[in-house]
Design a protein around this motif. Structure first.
Motif, PDB file in Angstrom:
ATOM      1  N   ARG A 131     -15.358  -9.418 -24.757  1.00 49.92           N
ATOM      2  CA  ARG A 131     -15.206  -8.305 -23.819  1.00 49.92           C
ATOM      3  C   ARG A 131     -15.029  -8.771 -22.380  1.00 49.92           C
ATOM      4  N   MET A 132     -15.698  -9.859 -22.019  1.00 46.35           N
ATOM      5  CA  MET A 132     -15.744 -10.280 -20.623  1.00 46.35           C
ATOM      6  C   MET A 132     -14.356 -10.407 -19.975  1.00 46.35           C
ATOM      7  N   PRO A 133     -13.378 -11.074 -20.634  1.00 44.58           N
ATOM      8  CA  PRO A 133     -12.057 -11.190 -19.981  1.00 44.58           C
ATOM      9  C   PRO A 133     -11.394  -9.832 -19.746  1.00 44.58           C
ATOM     10  N   VAL A 134     -11.664  -8.884 -20.650  1.00 44.02           N
ATOM     11  CA  VAL A 134     -11.069  -7.545 -20.498  1.00 44.02           C
ATOM     12  C   VAL A 134     -11.642  -6.885 -19.244  1.00 44.02           C
ATOM     13  N   VAL A 135     -12.960  -6.987 -19.112  1.00 40.09           N
ATOM     14  CA  VAL A 135     -13.640  -6.367 -17.968  1.00 40.09           C
ATOM     15  C   VAL A 135     -13.200  -7.058 -16.668  1.00 40.09           C
ATOM     16  N   ALA A 136     -13.107  -8.374 -16.702  1.00 39.25           N
ATOM     17  CA  ALA A 136     -12.693  -9.118 -15.501  1.00 39.25           C
ATOM     18  C   ALA A 136     -11.254  -8.762 -15.120  1.00 39.25           C
ATOM     19  N   ASP A 137     -10.392  -8.563 -16.108  1.00 42.17           N
ATOM     20  CA  ASP A 137      -9.003  -8.222 -15.797  1.00 42.17           C
ATOM     21  C   ASP A 137      -8.869  -6.826 -15.192  1.00 42.17           C
ATOM     22  N   ARG A 138      -9.782  -5.936 -15.552  1.00 44.83           N
ATOM     23  CA  ARG A 138      -9.763  -4.603 -14.922  1.00 44.83           C
ATOM     24  C   ARG A 138     -10.052  -4.732 -13.426  1.00 44.83           C
ATOM     25  N   VAL A 139     -10.977  -5.627 -13.092  1.00 45.00           N
ATOM     26  CA  VAL A 139     -11.283  -5.870 -11.679  1.00 45.00           C
ATOM     27  C   VAL A 139     -10.055  -6.478 -10.990  1.00 45.00           C
ATOM     28  N   ARG A 140      -9.447  -7.472 -11.644  1.00 41.26           N
ATOM     29  CA  ARG A 140      -8.260  -8.126 -11.054  1.00 41.26           C
ATOM     30  C   ARG A 140      -7.152  -7.121 -10.796  1.00 41.26           C
ATOM     31  N   SER A 141      -7.006  -6.194 -11.716  1.00 42.45           N
ATOM     32  CA  SER A 141      -5.944  -5.206 -11.573  1.00 42.45           C
ATOM     33  C   SER A 141      -6.171  -4.360 -10.303  1.00 42.45           C
ATOM     34  N   ARG A 142      -7.387  -3.907 -10.090  1.00 39.46           N
ATOM     35  CA  ARG A 142      -7.709  -3.126  -8.882  1.00 39.46           C
ATOM     36  C   ARG A 142      -7.540  -3.963  -7.619  1.00 39.46           C
ATOM     37  N   LEU A 143      -8.012  -5.202  -7.697  1.00 42.98           N
ATOM     38  CA  LEU A 143      -7.947  -6.062  -6.516  1.00 42.98           C
ATOM     39  C   LEU A 143      -6.502  -6.398  -6.159  1.00 42.98           C
ATOM     40  N   SER A 144      -5.683  -6.542  -7.177  1.00 43.75           N
ATOM     41  CA  SER A 144      -4.292  -6.853  -6.906  1.00 43.75           C
ATOM     42  C   SER A 144      -3.627  -5.673  -6.174  1.00 43.75           C
ATOM     43  N   GLN A 145      -3.968  -4.454  -6.564  1.00 44.46           N
ATOM     44  CA  GLN A 145      -3.413  -3.279  -5.876  1.00 44.46           C
ATOM     45  C   GLN A 145      -3.930  -3.195  -4.436  1.00 44.46           C
ATOM     46  N   LEU A 146      -5.222  -3.455  -4.293  1.00 44.90           N
ATOM     47  CA  LEU A 146      -5.815  -3.393  -2.950  1.00 44.90           C
ATOM     48  C   LEU A 146      -5.238  -4.494  -2.057  1.00 44.90           C
ATOM     49  N   SER A 147      -5.085  -5.674  -2.646  1.00 45.21           N
ATOM     50  CA  SER A 147      -4.549  -6.817  -1.912  1.00 45.21           C
ATOM     51  C   SER A 147      -3.142  -6.500  -1.402  1.00 45.21           C
ATOM     52  N   ALA A 148      -2.335  -5.856  -2.245  1.00 40.38           N
ATOM     53  CA  ALA A 148      -0.969  -5.504  -1.836  1.00 40.38           C
ATOM     54  C   ALA A 148      -1.015  -4.542  -0.649  1.00 40.38           C
ATOM     55  N   ARG A 149      -1.964  -3.628  -0.649  1.00 40.92           N
ATOM     56  CA  ARG A 149      -2.051  -2.654   0.437  1.00 40.92           C
ATOM     57  C   ARG A 149      -2.557  -3.301   1.724  1.00 40.92           C
ATOM     58  N   VAL A 150      -3.566  -4.150   1.606  1.00 38.76           N
ATOM     59  CA  VAL A 150      -4.142  -4.776   2.813  1.00 38.76           C
ATOM     60  C   VAL A 150      -3.139  -5.737   3.453  1.00 38.76           C
ATOM     61  N   GLY A 151      -2.422  -6.478   2.620  1.00 39.78           N
ATOM     62  CA  GLY A 151      -1.430  -7.418   3.169  1.00 39.78           C
ATOM     63  C   GLY A 151      -2.052  -8.320   4.210  1.00 39.78           C
ATOM     64  N   ASP A 152      -1.408  -8.394   5.377  1.00 39.73           N
ATOM     65  CA  ASP A 152      -1.914  -9.257   6.451  1.00 39.73           C
ATOM     66  C   ASP A 152      -2.717  -8.466   7.478  1.00 39.73           C
ATOM     67  N   ASP A 153      -3.016  -7.216   7.180  1.00 43.48           N
ATOM     68  CA  ASP A 153      -3.755  -6.397   8.156  1.00 43.48           C
ATOM     69  C   ASP A 153      -5.213  -6.834   8.234  1.00 43.48           C
ATOM     70  N   ASP A 154      -5.816  -6.557   9.374  1.00 38.56           N
ATOM     71  CA  ASP A 154      -7.247  -6.867   9.520  1.00 38.56           C
ATOM     72  C   ASP A 154      -8.098  -5.862   8.754  1.00 38.56           C
ATOM     73  N   TRP A 155      -7.730  -4.594   8.870  1.00 36.71           N
ATOM     74  CA  TRP A 155      -8.541  -3.526   8.268  1.00 36.71           C
ATOM     75  C   TRP A 155      -7.641  -2.567   7.491  1.00 36.71           C
ATOM     76  N   LEU A 156      -8.242  -1.637   6.787  1.00 29.49           N
ATOM     77  CA  LEU A 156      -7.496  -0.789   5.860  1.00 29.49           C
ATOM     78  C   LEU A 156      -6.525   0.165   6.552  1.00 29.49           C
ATOM     79  N   ASP A 157      -6.921   0.665   7.722  1.00 24.75           N
ATOM     80  CA  ASP A 157      -6.076   1.668   8.376  1.00 24.75           C
ATOM     81  C   ASP A 157      -6.306   1.601   9.887  1.00 24.75           C
ATOM     82  N   GLY A 158      -5.737   0.592  10.503  1.00 31.47           N
ATOM     83  CA  GLY A 158      -5.918   0.466  11.959  1.00 31.47           C
ATOM     84  C   GLY A 158      -7.244  -0.193  12.290  1.00 31.47           C
ATOM     85  N   ALA A 159      -8.047   0.501  13.104  1.00 31.71           N
ATOM     86  CA  ALA A 159      -9.318  -0.095  13.546  1.00 31.71           C
ATOM     87  C   ALA A 159     -10.358  -0.066  12.418  1.00 31.71           C
TER      88      ALA A 159
END
Ligand code: GTB
Length: 212
Positions: A131-159
């Motif tokens: 089960r562990m790899p399945v659970v870890a991949d769910r986290v990776r999937s979310r982080l990959s989406q978040l990472s794409a949004r954050v990009g090179d910005d300091d914060w999520l939405d401006g300040a």
């Protein structure tokens, strides 16, 4: 009015700042609020006096005069709405910052908690290895989406906002898994949050209780 929060008498993480009082302390520090802390044991958390504050017998709670709150999201929104420092003035930017708080709590935190539970509570189960790899991949999937949004910005939405406070708090729980480091921009984002003087004060306050 005196603000009192509750925290673990002895946090299971030994002061790593992973228990949820840290995010409330951080919000209190960002908004320059003086606060007191009532420490509670695991036993006391399930007794009537604490259950009257928190129906699920957990920490943290927040008391300010007649007001009693539980749920870190509600506590941080309360502080951010009443004091400067965590929400922008512009109504739309404010609404977006609150959206990010919900995203942290409702979309990003659940798979991270699932992973923590799988590692801490289920590692002795016969199906854990599979089960562990399945659970870890769910986290990776979310982080990959978040990472794409954050990009090179300091914060999520401006300040920096309450949205960042909550997102960084949620991501911190991942550090020991190594998964955060797979996303260098998110690791840097978390480090930026941890380097804020208000976070450092919050961390130091809980460390002083739990370390050693
Ligand atoms: N949704 C609630 C909120 O955001 O306020 C969740 C509150 C919560 O889970 N509180 C936990 C608690 O009281 C402490 S923070 N648990 C006791 C119980 O339910 O009986 C969770 C936590 C605990 C320990 C670690 N650690 O050792 O790393 C990390 C996080």
């Amino acid at each position: 009015m005196t603000i009192t929060i509750t925290a673990f008498e002895r946090s299971p993480d030994g002061g790593q700042g992973l228990a949820r009082d840290t995010r409330v302390r951080w919000a209190l520090e960002e908004t320059d609020q003086v606060y007191e802390v009532r420490l509670v044991s695991f036993r006391a958390m399930k007794e009537p006096a604490h259950l009257a504050l928190h129906p699920f017998g957990q920490i943290p709670t927040y008391e300010e005069g007649d007001l009693v709150l539980f749920e870190t999201g509600a506590i941080v929104i309360h502080l951010a709405g009443r004091h400067a420092g965590l929400l922008p003035e512009d109504p739309n930017a404010r609404a977006r910052a609150i959206t990010w708080m919900f995203a942290a709590l409702s979309t990003v935190e659940p798979p991270i908690l699932e992973l923590a539970n799988a590692r801490i509570l289920e590692s002795d189960k016969p199906w854990s290895r599979e089960r562990m790899p399945v659970v870890a991949d769910r986290v990776r999937s979310r982080l990959s989406q978040l990472s794409a949004r954050v990009g090179d910005d300091d914060w999520l939405d401006g300040a920096f906002s309450a949205g960042d406070l909550m997102m960084v708090s949620v991501l911190l729980r991942l550090r020991s898994s190594g998964i955060l480091d797979e996303f260098p921009n998110l690791a840097a984002y978390v480090a930026r949050g941890e380097s804020r003087p208000a976070y450092k004060r919050a961390f130091a306050a809980q460390w002083a209780i739990n370390a050693g």
